[in-house]
Design an enzyme around this catalytic site. Structure first.
Site: not given
Ligand SMILES: *Cc1c(COP(=O)(O)O)cnc(C)c1O
Length: 388
Positions: A124, A209, A238
């Site tokens: 994700f 990421d 986050k």
């Molecule tokens: C939550 C998340 C995203 C996206 O972040 P948003 O602030 O919702 O755009 C991208 N990569 C990972 C691994 C995430 O957990």
């Protein structure tokens, strides 16, 4: 727009690990706004930083210098592999920025044909068109064709498949050190290190990421530190704002060097409010003994959960994750993920859904043994009820 299937509940107030709904009922919050509120609700140091900044200056744009933004960048650089930082407002934007850097770096290095990025099944990376294509999840992509081109997906943790996917057009490998939304999926030991080696052999960019795993979530400032791996590029978001929207893309110098004036931008990115909070978060997370305490807390929480998984195998099929990013895979026989989440909420414990029928526990990093015991008691009671 009804893009979320929301629970019929609204919160009025938060304090530490607790949320209070509009009826005054208290909940133990092990969802933490989906791994965002890492220092708990209304942490006094964050409240003070934000309040002080709100009374001083909110926004000037990136047309001018923002000293506190420079300070936050310097601190992130000092505590990571990176040389430069770009600030934005979310995880998706941080990943998107990294994807743009990858393409521009290869292009300006005389390799414009190298634009493809290898990603992993279950990943994700966000909800923009490019990050959706990178994540490759059909349920998220449905209806949004044509897809952004240039992503090749292989099974997570599969080194041979990764090697086979590399072509003359490959520019980078984009990977989560452990997959959060996919259900706290941990790759085989040594996976990141092996990806680093592959990138070195093929002159590829290693792009991590760490939007969910970064800023202390796994008990290290960044999860890749567990494998002592040095990425080239990294997205965080986050936990960096503890609830205030901020994202950041960190890069080593050769990559950052291609991001010249006008090559990218963000109106709000790293504005005074956001970076005041980001700096306050780092004050706490980089404080003496904080990460060590997170590792101890994670150990204690796992010790409380492991016997429950053993006692109720028909509810909890598997316990997994790293640090305070924990997944309880629901069995499905006695309980589906949704049933478990609802039952826990009814008993006062908030948790977050994830893929693979997993219930995600991503509590504030600041929880103590009383919160762990309280969560354990609720889980025990709910499991007992679900099996009977
Ligand atoms: C939550 C998340 C995203 C996206 O972040 P948003 O602030 O919702 O755009 C991208 N990569 C990972 C691994 C995430 O957990």
């Amino acid at each position: 727009m009804p893009t979320y299937a929301r629970a019929p509940i609204a919160f009025e107030r938060g304090a530490g690990a607790y949320l209070f709904d509009t009826n005054g009922r208290r909940y133990l919050d092990f969802a933490a706004g989906v791994a965002v509120v890492s220092l708990g609700h209304c942490h006094p140091h964050l409240v003070a930083a934000l309040t002080k900044q709100a009374e001083t200056l909110w926004h000037t744009s990136n047309l001018y210098r923002i000293p506190a933004q420079e300070r936050l960048a310097t601190r992130l650089v000092e505590h990571s592999f990176a040389d430069q930082v770009f600030f934005c407002n979310s995880g998706a934007e941080a990943v998107e920025c990294g994807l743009k850097i990858v393409r521009r770096y290869q292009d300006l290095s005389g390799r414009p044909h190298r634009y493809r990025v290898i990603t992993f099944a279950g990943a994700f990376h966000g909800r923009t068109l490019a990050t959706l294509a990178a994540g490759g999840q059909e349920k998220h992509l449905a209806g949004y064709d044509p897809r952004v081109e240039g992503f090749d997906q292989v099974p997570y943790g599969d080194l041979d498949a990764t090697r086979r996917a590399i072509t003359d057009e490959t520019a980078a490998i984009l990977v989560e050190p452990l997959q959060g939304e996919a259900g706290a999926r941990v790759p085989p030991p040594g996976f990141l290190r092996a990806l680093r080696k592959l990138c070195d052999e093929h002159n590829l960019v290693l792009f991590l990421d760490e939007v969910q795993t970064g800023i202390g979530r796994t008990g290290r400032l960044f999860a890749h530190e567990w494998e002592n791996v040095r990425p080239d590029l990294m997205a965080v978001a986050k936990g960096l704002g503890g609830g205030f929207p901020i994202g950041a893309c960190l890069a080593i110098e050769p990559l950052a060097a291609v991001m010249t004036a006008g090559s990218h931008g963000s109106t709000f990115g790293g504005n005074p409010l956001a970076v005041a909070v980001g700096n306050a978060v780092l004050d706490v997370v980089l404080g003496e003994g904080f990460l060590e305490q997170v590792r101890r807390t994670a150990g204690a929480l796992n010790q409380r959960l492991a016997p429950l998984a053993a006692e109720y195998p028909s509810v909890i099929a598997e316990l997994r994750g790293t640090g305070l990013l924990i997944g309880l895979r629901a069995q499905g026989a006695a309980s589906s993920q949704a049933a478990l989440i609802t039952a826990l909420r009814d008993d006062g414990l908030l948790v977050a859904p994830a893929g693979d029928n997993v219930v995600r526990l991503v509590p504030p990093l600041t929880i103590d043994e009383t919160h762990i015991e309280e969560a354990g008691v609720i889980l025990d009671r709910v499991c007992k009820r679900l099996v009977s």
